[in-house]
Enzyme design. Structure first.
Site, PDB file in Angstrom:
ATOM      1  N   GLU A  61       0.921  -1.077  -0.263  1.00 51.59           N
ATOM      2  CA  GLU A  61       0.138   0.016   0.085  1.00 51.59           C
ATOM      3  C   GLU A  61       0.763   1.373   0.016  1.00 51.59           C
ATOM      4  OE1 GLU A  61      -3.174   1.485   3.333  1.00 51.59           O
ATOM      5  OE2 GLU A  61      -3.379  -0.548   2.728  1.00 51.59           O
ATOM      6  N   ASP A  62       1.990   1.167   0.627  1.00 55.98           N
ATOM      7  CA  ASP A  62       2.506   2.530   0.969  1.00 55.98           C
ATOM      8  C   ASP A  62       4.043   2.549   0.083  1.00 55.98           C
ATOM      9  OD1 ASP A  62       0.501   3.194   2.825  1.00 55.98           O
ATOM     10  OD2 ASP A  62       1.565   2.651   4.518  1.00 55.98           O
TER      11      ASP A  62
END
Length: 189
Positions: A61-62
């Site tokens: 996600e990051d």
């Protein structure tokens, strides 16, 4: 600590450092969040794959890490858990539909994944309530709704997560009802 967990810890630390990610409110190295999540998971019945996924839960996600990278490095079991913990995309626009889509995604997750998510909520809720009461007003309501689909997670972490969300809500003047059996919640122990 197993080789799998050590490898996941190092992989996550390098991935988050590569994008210079820090925690929003404390500016601490981001890897401290997966460390706390994995530490919470380690306090309840768990597998080595769960601990590895706890370390890796925000990498797709990051960072620039892909789901395929996780699968290649850690195998299908860990990759599957990380996939369940990664926000569903690409819902654009309003926050509410995105949050609801992710809540529904988590509803279908295995119990092991729900246990990791409970640890994630525990760490995030306390931080956000402490540093950003205005955003916490919305965030705590969202996490309160997510808890309803996490009842199959570890009972100890579930009880702590319910208690923490309610405590933080009370601290900022947000009134949330205690979960009850008739509302579809598992009663916190």
């Amino acid at each position: 600590m197993s080789l799998l967990v050590k490898k996941a810890r190092l992989f996550a630390a390098n991935a988050h450092a590569a994008v210079r990610q820090c925690r929003k409110y404390t500016n601490e190295p981001y890897i401290m969040h997966p460390y706390r999540v994995a530490s919470l998971v380690a306090t309840v019945p768990h597998t080595e794959e769960m601990l590895a996924a706890a370390w890796l839960h925000d990498t797709v996600e990051d960072t620039f890490v892909t789901q395929e990278d996780i699968r290649a490095e850690f195998g299908e079991a860990v990759a599957s858990m990380v996939a369940w913990l990664t926000d569903v995309r690409p819902v654009m626009g309003n926050r509410a539909p995105r949050i609801e889509q992710n809540r529904l995604h988590l509803a279908g997750a295995p119990a092991e994944v729900k246990t990791i998510k409970l640890a994630d909520i525990l760490d995030n809720v306390s931080c956000i309530a402490q540093y950003d009461a205005q955003f916490a007003f919305t965030y705590l309501q969202e996490k309160y709704a997510v808890l309803k689909v996490l009842t199959q997670g570890d009972p100890t972490l579930y009880a702590k997560a319910c208690q923490t969300v309610l405590l933080c809500a009370g601290q900022i003047g947000l009134s949330l009802k205690r979960p009850s059996q008739d509302s579809g919640w598992r009663t916190a122990a």
